[in-house]
Design a protein around this motif. Structure first.
Motif, PDB file in Angstrom:
ATOM      1  N   GLU A   1       0.825  -1.206   0.000  1.00  0.00           N
ATOM      2  CA  GLU A   1       0.000   0.000   0.000  1.00  0.00           C
ATOM      3  C   GLU A   1       0.860   1.258   0.000  1.00  0.00           C
ATOM      4  O   GLU A   1       0.572   2.229  -0.723  1.00  0.00           O
ATOM      5  CB  GLU A   1      -0.945  -0.019   1.201  1.00  0.00           C
ATOM      6  N   ARG A   2       1.934   1.261   0.794  1.00  0.00           N
ATOM      7  CA  ARG A   2       2.831   2.409   0.830  1.00  0.00           C
ATOM      8  C   ARG A   2       3.527   2.601  -0.524  1.00  0.00           C
ATOM      9  O   ARG A   2       3.718   3.741  -0.973  1.00  0.00           O
ATOM     10  CB  ARG A   2       3.863   2.210   1.938  1.00  0.00           C
TER      11      ARG A   2
ATOM     12  N   LEU B   1       4.146   5.629  -5.665  1.00  0.00           N
ATOM     13  CA  LEU B   1       4.173   5.624  -7.128  1.00  0.00           C
ATOM     14  C   LEU B   1       2.973   6.346  -7.728  1.00  0.00           C
ATOM     15  O   LEU B   1       2.925   6.564  -8.952  1.00  0.00           O
ATOM     16  CB  LEU B   1       4.217   4.182  -7.649  1.00  0.00           C
ATOM     17  N   GLY B   2       1.979   6.684  -6.881  1.00  0.00           N
ATOM     18  CA  GLY B   2       0.773   7.343  -7.376  1.00  0.00           C
ATOM     19  C   GLY B   2      -0.061   6.450  -8.273  1.00  0.00           C
ATOM     20  O   GLY B   2      -0.660   6.911  -9.247  1.00  0.00           O
ATOM     21  N   GLN B   3      -0.133   5.140  -7.931  1.00  0.00           N
ATOM     22  CA  GLN B   3      -0.826   4.175  -8.776  1.00  0.00           C
ATOM     23  C   GLN B   3      -2.032   3.570  -8.068  1.00  0.00           C
ATOM     24  O   GLN B   3      -1.983   3.290  -6.862  1.00  0.00           O
ATOM     25  CB  GLN B   3       0.120   3.042  -9.170  1.00  0.00           C
TER      26      GLN B   3
ATOM     27  N   VAL C   1      -0.987  -5.058  -9.231  1.00  0.00           N
ATOM     28  CA  VAL C   1      -1.488  -5.341  -7.888  1.00  0.00           C
ATOM     29  C   VAL C   1      -2.996  -5.500  -7.984  1.00  0.00           C
ATOM     30  O   VAL C   1      -3.694  -4.589  -8.462  1.00  0.00           O
ATOM     31  CB  VAL C   1      -1.152  -4.208  -6.887  1.00  0.00           C
ATOM     32  N   ARG C   2      -3.499  -6.642  -7.540  1.00  0.00           N
ATOM     33  CA  ARG C   2      -4.939  -6.888  -7.559  1.00  0.00           C
ATOM     34  C   ARG C   2      -5.428  -7.128  -6.140  1.00  0.00           C
ATOM     35  O   ARG C   2      -4.807  -7.894  -5.385  1.00  0.00           O
ATOM     36  CB  ARG C   2      -5.279  -8.106  -8.423  1.00  0.00           C
ATOM     37  N   ALA C   3      -6.546  -6.517  -5.780  1.00  0.00           N
ATOM     38  CA  ALA C   3      -7.170  -6.785  -4.494  1.00  0.00           C
ATOM     39  C   ALA C   3      -7.905  -8.113  -4.582  1.00  0.00           C
ATOM     40  O   ALA C   3      -8.545  -8.426  -5.586  1.00  0.00           O
ATOM     41  CB  ALA C   3      -8.135  -5.664  -4.127  1.00  0.00           C
ATOM     42  N   VAL C   4      -7.818  -8.913  -3.545  1.00  0.00           N
ATOM     43  CA  VAL C   4      -8.467 -10.221  -3.520  1.00  0.00           C
ATOM     44  C   VAL C   4      -9.857 -10.060  -2.928  1.00  0.00           C
ATOM     45  O   VAL C   4     -10.011  -9.723  -1.753  1.00  0.00           O
ATOM     46  CB  VAL C   4      -7.652 -11.229  -2.687  1.00  0.00           C
TER      47      VAL C   4
END
Length: 339
Positions: free
Chosen positions: A34-35, A40-42, A84-87
């Motif tokens: 998360e940090r 990276l502003g993504q 990065v994908r949230a589960v």
């Protein structure tokens, strides 16, 4: 040159250029991801090209050592964060049944290895809770190989990798044939499903052997050039085959940590030789098991048993013929002890 990296402890070794997927669920690792996305502003999802390139100077992975401080091996890999994908709950539910995701997973990340790093010992750590940050420097490999030596190792690795791949493919064909035979006979009820799974596993092994790190294209290049290569190309090939080989995390970590490319090549040759011998033993055991099963099935008529035995013999003879033809194509010419 030294730099500070956020370090993600992982259970699978990652080699330079290899693409891998990791499930992230530990609180410190979640905070790290998360940090990093904030820096990276993504948003979640695939990162843009600039963010991917920038992440390689910020993030690293290393095989976990839970009982030590710091809890990682000293040699790891700088990585490029690709996605990065949230589960979601639905994904967790599906994953618990067999996708490899645990109920504790929060994110799934896709990364690509960039280069080896050596992390400084505990006294030089820059620990910032809740996740691990370490000072690291580029891992410098030995460059003791000339073109002739690199070519020798390259040819040996090429030959072994092709032999392992052929064994995996033969195993898949045998499992498919046996599965068809099993499905056509009610006496083997339930056997067809198991053999179909064997076939899928063997096919997956055959495809995944060279999938990592572009090893397939590297092997093709070796073939086209007659085996000639330099030390840097050999290093890429060694890493690709090590990533794909059936070896324990500790064995792969040993390859990652070895400085001399010749010693890395010898480690991978040893791993592939062991894998090949194991597959040969399993194939011999599998043929013996199938032969014993066919000859002892209750209730089979003599004609049906004879047909099954003929099918088993034909499959075995085809495998032997394929091996002989391959030896002739490779220019072996002669056979020891009558083949």
């Amino acid at each position: 040159m030294e730099a500070t990296f956020s370090v993600l402890p992982v259970r699978r070794v990652l080699f330079p250029m290899q693409v891998a997927t990791y499930a992230v669920g530990k609180r410190s690792s979640v905070a790290l991801i998360e940090r990093l996305l904030d820096a990276l502003g993504q948003p979640f999802g695939p990162l843009d090209d600039l963010a991917r390139s920038s992440s390689a100077a910020l993030l690293a992975v290393s095989l976990a050592k839970p009982d030590e401080e710091p809890p990682i091996h000293r040699v790891g890999t700088a990585v490029r964060l690709l996605e990065v994908r949230a589960v979601t709950q639905a994904m967790v539910g599906a994953g618990a049944g067999g996708s490899g995701l645990s109920a504790a997973a929060v994110y799934v990340i896709v990364v690509q290895g960039v280069e080896r790093l050596t992390f400084e010992p505990a006294g030089a750590t820059a620990q910032e809770k809740p996740y691990l940050r370490l000072t690291a420097r580029r891992f410098e490999p030995g460059s003791e190989l000339d073109h002739e030596s690199a070519t020798t190792y390259g040819l040996a690795l090429h030959s072994l990798a092709q032999e392992v791949l052929r064994s995996l493919q033969h195993g898949a064909l045998a499992a498919i044939a046996s599965g068809l035979e099993s499905n056509s006979n009610s006496e083997l009820e339930g056997g067809g499903a198991a053999d179909a799974q064997d076939a899928q596993d063997a096919q997956h092994g055959a495809s995944s052997l060279l999938a990592h790190h572009g090893a397939a294209s590297l092997l093709a290049a070796v073939r086209r050039s007659g085996g000639r290569m330099d030390a840097s190309t050999l290093a890429l090939l060694v890493d690709g085959l090590a990533a794909a080989a059936d070896a324990s995390p500790i064995e792969k970590q040993a390859v990652l940590e070895t400085a001399l490319i010749s010693e890395r090549a010898e480690l991978v040759i040893s791993i592939l030789n062991r894998q090949l011998e194991l597959m040969r033993s399993l194939r011999r055991l599998d043929l013996a098991r199938r032969f014993a099963l066919i000859t002892t099935l209750p209730g089979r008529t003599t004609g049906a048993r004879d047909d099954a035995l003929a099918t088993a013999r034909e499959l075995w003879l085809k495998q032997q013929l394929m091996a002989i033809r391959q030896k002739l194509r490779e220019g072996g010419g002669g056979f020891v002890n009558g083949g």
